[in-house]
Write a protein that holds these residues in place. Structure first.
Motif, PDB file in Angstrom:
ATOM      1  N   LYS A 104       0.816  -1.211   0.000  1.00  0.00           N
ATOM      2  CA  LYS A 104       0.000   0.000   0.000  1.00  0.00           C
ATOM      3  C   LYS A 104       0.855   1.269   0.000  1.00  0.00           C
ATOM      4  CE  LYS A 104      -4.486  -1.410   1.689  1.00  0.00           C
ATOM      5  NZ  LYS A 104      -5.619  -1.075   2.570  1.00  0.00           N
ATOM      6  N   MET A 105       2.145   1.118   0.290  1.00  0.00           N
ATOM      7  CA  MET A 105       3.046   2.269   0.262  1.00  0.00           C
ATOM      8  C   MET A 105       3.010   2.952  -1.096  1.00  0.00           C
ATOM      9  SD  MET A 105       5.323   4.208   1.742  1.00  0.00           S
ATOM     10  CE  MET A 105       5.857   3.319   3.202  1.00  0.00           C
ATOM     11  N   TYR A 106       2.878   2.159  -2.176  1.00  0.00           N
ATOM     12  CA  TYR A 106       2.918   2.726  -3.525  1.00  0.00           C
ATOM     13  C   TYR A 106       1.725   3.629  -3.808  1.00  0.00           C
ATOM     14  CZ  TYR A 106       6.525  -0.787  -3.926  1.00  0.00           C
ATOM     15  OH  TYR A 106       7.661  -1.539  -3.707  1.00  0.00           O
ATOM     16  N   SER A 107       0.606   3.404  -3.117  1.00  0.00           N
ATOM     17  CA  SER A 107      -0.570   4.246  -3.344  1.00  0.00           C
ATOM     18  C   SER A 107      -0.446   5.606  -2.659  1.00  0.00           C
ATOM     19  CB  SER A 107      -1.841   3.536  -2.861  1.00  0.00           C
ATOM     20  OG  SER A 107      -1.815   3.345  -1.462  1.00  0.00           O
ATOM     21  N   LEU A 108       0.569   5.758  -1.801  1.00  0.00           N
ATOM     22  CA  LEU A 108       0.779   7.051  -1.138  1.00  0.00           C
ATOM     23  C   LEU A 108       1.421   8.077  -2.071  1.00  0.00           C
ATOM     24  CD1 LEU A 108       2.096   6.306   2.472  1.00  0.00           C
ATOM     25  CD2 LEU A 108       0.065   7.628   1.861  1.00  0.00           C
ATOM     26  N   PHE A 109       2.088   7.616  -3.093  1.00  0.00           N
ATOM     27  CA  PHE A 109       2.871   8.524  -3.919  1.00  0.00           C
ATOM     28  C   PHE A 109       2.236   8.711  -5.284  1.00  0.00           C
ATOM     29  CE2 PHE A 109       5.632   6.796  -0.701  1.00  0.00           C
ATOM     30  CZ  PHE A 109       6.236   7.945  -0.209  1.00  0.00           C
ATOM     31  N   PRO A 110       2.511   9.886  -5.923  1.00  0.00           N
ATOM     32  CA  PRO A 110       3.523  10.860  -5.495  1.00  0.00           C
ATOM     33  C   PRO A 110       3.021  11.827  -4.418  1.00  0.00           C
ATOM     34  CG  PRO A 110       2.533  11.571  -7.556  1.00  0.00           C
ATOM     35  CD  PRO A 110       1.913  10.243  -7.224  1.00  0.00           C
ATOM     36  N   LEU A 111       3.830  12.011  -3.389  1.00  0.00           N
ATOM     37  CA  LEU A 111       3.642  13.070  -2.395  1.00  0.00           C
ATOM     38  C   LEU A 111       4.822  14.019  -2.525  1.00  0.00           C
ATOM     39  CD1 LEU A 111       2.669  11.246   0.963  1.00  0.00           C
ATOM     40  CD2 LEU A 111       1.159  12.519  -0.552  1.00  0.00           C
ATOM     41  N   ASP A 112       4.538  15.311  -2.659  1.00  0.00           N
ATOM     42  CA  ASP A 112       5.664  16.244  -2.687  1.00  0.00           C
ATOM     43  C   ASP A 112       6.164  16.463  -1.255  1.00  0.00           C
ATOM     44  OD1 ASP A 112       4.073  18.198  -1.402  1.00  0.00           O
ATOM     45  OD2 ASP A 112       3.473  19.093  -3.302  1.00  0.00           O
ATOM     46  N   LYS A 113       7.210  17.257  -1.098  1.00  0.00           N
ATOM     47  CA  LYS A 113       7.843  17.413   0.220  1.00  0.00           C
ATOM     48  C   LYS A 113       6.887  18.021   1.242  1.00  0.00           C
ATOM     49  CE  LYS A 113      12.709  17.569  -1.131  1.00  0.00           C
ATOM     50  NZ  LYS A 113      12.551  17.234  -2.549  1.00  0.00           N
ATOM     51  N   GLU A 114       6.106  19.015   0.825  1.00  0.00           N
ATOM     52  CA  GLU A 114       5.178  19.643   1.764  1.00  0.00           C
ATOM     53  C   GLU A 114       4.093  18.669   2.191  1.00  0.00           C
ATOM     54  OE1 GLU A 114       5.162  22.609   3.408  1.00  0.00           O
ATOM     55  OE2 GLU A 114       7.215  22.643   2.654  1.00  0.00           O
ATOM     56  N   GLU A 115       3.590  17.885   1.257  1.00  0.00           N
ATOM     57  CA  GLU A 115       2.562  16.891   1.587  1.00  0.00           C
ATOM     58  C   GLU A 115       3.128  15.813   2.503  1.00  0.00           C
ATOM     59  OE1 GLU A 115      -0.135  17.173  -2.504  1.00  0.00           O
ATOM     60  OE2 GLU A 115       1.574  15.808  -2.387  1.00  0.00           O
ATOM     61  N   ALA A 116       4.352  15.365   2.204  1.00  0.00           N
ATOM     62  CA  ALA A 116       4.991  14.355   3.047  1.00  0.00           C
ATOM     63  C   ALA A 116       5.223  14.888   4.451  1.00  0.00           C
ATOM     64  CB  ALA A 116       6.309  13.905   2.417  1.00  0.00           C
ATOM     65  N   LEU A 117       5.601  16.159   4.550  1.00  0.00           N
ATOM     66  CA  LEU A 117       5.836  16.762   5.860  1.00  0.00           C
ATOM     67  C   LEU A 117       4.534  16.844   6.657  1.00  0.00           C
ATOM     68  CD1 LEU A 117       7.806  18.033   7.834  1.00  0.00           C
ATOM     69  CD2 LEU A 117       7.466  20.229   6.679  1.00  0.00           C
ATOM     70  N   VAL A 118       3.447  17.188   5.981  1.00  0.00           N
ATOM     71  CA  VAL A 118       2.149  17.222   6.663  1.00  0.00           C
ATOM     72  C   VAL A 118       1.778  15.830   7.158  1.00  0.00           C
ATOM     73  CG1 VAL A 118      -0.344  17.462   6.272  1.00  0.00           C
ATOM     74  CG2 VAL A 118       1.214  19.291   5.586  1.00  0.00           C
ATOM     75  N   LEU A 119       1.965  14.810   6.322  1.00  0.00           N
ATOM     76  CA  LEU A 119       1.665  13.443   6.741  1.00  0.00           C
ATOM     77  C   LEU A 119       2.463  13.070   7.986  1.00  0.00           C
ATOM     78  CD1 LEU A 119       0.603  10.566   6.567  1.00  0.00           C
ATOM     79  CD2 LEU A 119       2.317  10.100   4.801  1.00  0.00           C
ATOM     80  N   VAL A 120       3.760  13.354   7.976  1.00  0.00           N
ATOM     81  CA  VAL A 120       4.597  12.956   9.109  1.00  0.00           C
ATOM     82  C   VAL A 120       4.216  13.742  10.367  1.00  0.00           C
ATOM     83  CG1 VAL A 120       6.964  12.852   9.969  1.00  0.00           C
ATOM     84  CG2 VAL A 120       6.476  12.216   7.618  1.00  0.00           C
ATOM     85  N   GLN A 121       3.852  15.019  10.215  1.00  0.00           N
ATOM     86  CA  GLN A 121       3.428  15.795  11.381  1.00  0.00           C
ATOM     87  C   GLN A 121       2.089  15.291  11.917  1.00  0.00           C
ATOM     88  OE1 GLN A 121       3.806  19.680   9.509  1.00  0.00           O
ATOM     89  NE2 GLN A 121       5.591  20.135  10.778  1.00  0.00           N
ATOM     90  N   VAL A 122       1.205  14.855  11.031  1.00  0.00           N
ATOM     91  CA  VAL A 122      -0.056  14.234  11.470  1.00  0.00           C
ATOM     92  C   VAL A 122       0.248  12.927  12.211  1.00  0.00           C
ATOM     93  CG1 VAL A 122      -2.160  13.076  10.656  1.00  0.00           C
ATOM     94  CG2 VAL A 122      -1.535  15.325   9.763  1.00  0.00           C
TER      95      VAL A 122
END
Length: 293
Positions: free
Chosen positions: A220-238
């Motif tokens: 399921k990791m593949y369905s997360l992308f593409p995430l840009d850096k800002e989106e990835a940062l929001v995910l990690v902060q969530v």
């Protein structure tokens, strides 16, 4: 010792304001608005009820086009010494048309060590009629030598109902689940605004997909992308918010948190977003994704 905004405003009205202030907590929008309000108070031409919000000076400041009010915004992953030295070229000059020069550095926790050290000269030899404001979500991220010379001003997180009514609804149109955004953002105004901007349902889906990954469904990791850096940062902060709650309530071990904190730092330093998320997931799978409910 910290003071609140009301005490700081009173000190400004009495001419007892420190030359270096450290605004912290709440959101960047709230801190910036407070800095502009303070700049208006110091430069307002009204003889009473300052700031009046109506004089030429107040209007210029509110529109961010006053020649004596400067806002240094984060343009890259950090604020370097070149930007601080450029600011210092003008900081010792007299105000151009106002009574006070005001310099606001947003996200001051992203100052590099050389940049922060360069600011010490201003802190130690403050120019007259000049105010320097450092703005950050967390005052402890400011180096101790600089922080010790600043008057800290604490901003409380807006009340939930007030924030949902005034903090984000005015910035966004369409069907948005503001309650969910508030929950995902963990009362962090800056994070909540980014969640709303990116789409609350999208962010919730990223969270659910990531949790499925670390429970064992790595495909399921593949369905997360593409995430840009800002989106990835929001995910990690969530994820930070999510796991802090799970840890506090005793549902998962504290070992989940350090790797998330490392991922936040890596993304803030412009690491590859996909690599950062995959490394994080692998670390958390080793801890034991099956401990999650």
């Amino acid at each position: 010792m910290s003071m609140n905004y009301s005490l700081m405003k009173r000190a400004a009205e009495q001419g007892k304001l420190a030359h270096l202030l450290l605004f912290y907590n709440s959101g960047e929008k709230e801190r910036t608005e407070a800095a502009l309000e303070l700049a208006m108070l110091l430069n307002c031409s009204s003889v009473k009820d300052r700031p009046c919000h109506e004089c030429i000076s107040c209007r210029k400041i509110s529109q961010e086009n006053h020649p004596d009010i400067h806002i240094l915004k984060l343009q890259k992953s950090s604020i370097g010494i070149e930007e601080i030295l450029k600011m210092q070229e003008n900081i010792y000059k007299k105000p151009f048309e106002g009574k006070y020069k005001v310099y606001l550095i947003e996200q001051a926790d992203r100052l590099t060590l050389p940049a922060a050290n360069a600011l010490l000269k201003v802190a130690e030899e403050p120019p007259e009629n000049t105010l320097l404001i450092l703005s950050t979500a967390n005052s402890e991220r400011i180096i101790a030598t600089l922080r010790s010379r600043a008057q800290e001003v604490y901003f409380p997180v807006p009340d939930k109902d007030v924030f949902l009514r005034n903090g984000i609804e005015s910035e966004t149109s369409g069907e948005i689940d503001y309650e969910l955004a508030y929950k995902l953002g963990g009362r962090d105004p800056d994070l909540i605004r980014r969640i709303v901007a990116m789409g609350t349902e999208r962010v919730e889906n990223w969270l659910e997909t990531y949790l499925a990954v670390i429970k064992g469904d790595f495909l399921k990791m593949y369905s997360l992308f593409p995430l840009d850096k800002e989106e990835a940062l929001v995910l990690v902060q969530v994820l930070q918010i999510y796991f802090m709650k799970e840890i506090t309530e005793g549902r998962v071990p504290p070992a989940y948190l350090p790797s998330i904190n490392q991922a936040v730092i890596a993304l803030q330093r412009q690491a590859n977003s996909r690599l950062a998320i995959e490394v994080l997931a692998l670390k958390q799978m080793r801890i034991g994704g099956n401990t999650l409910g």
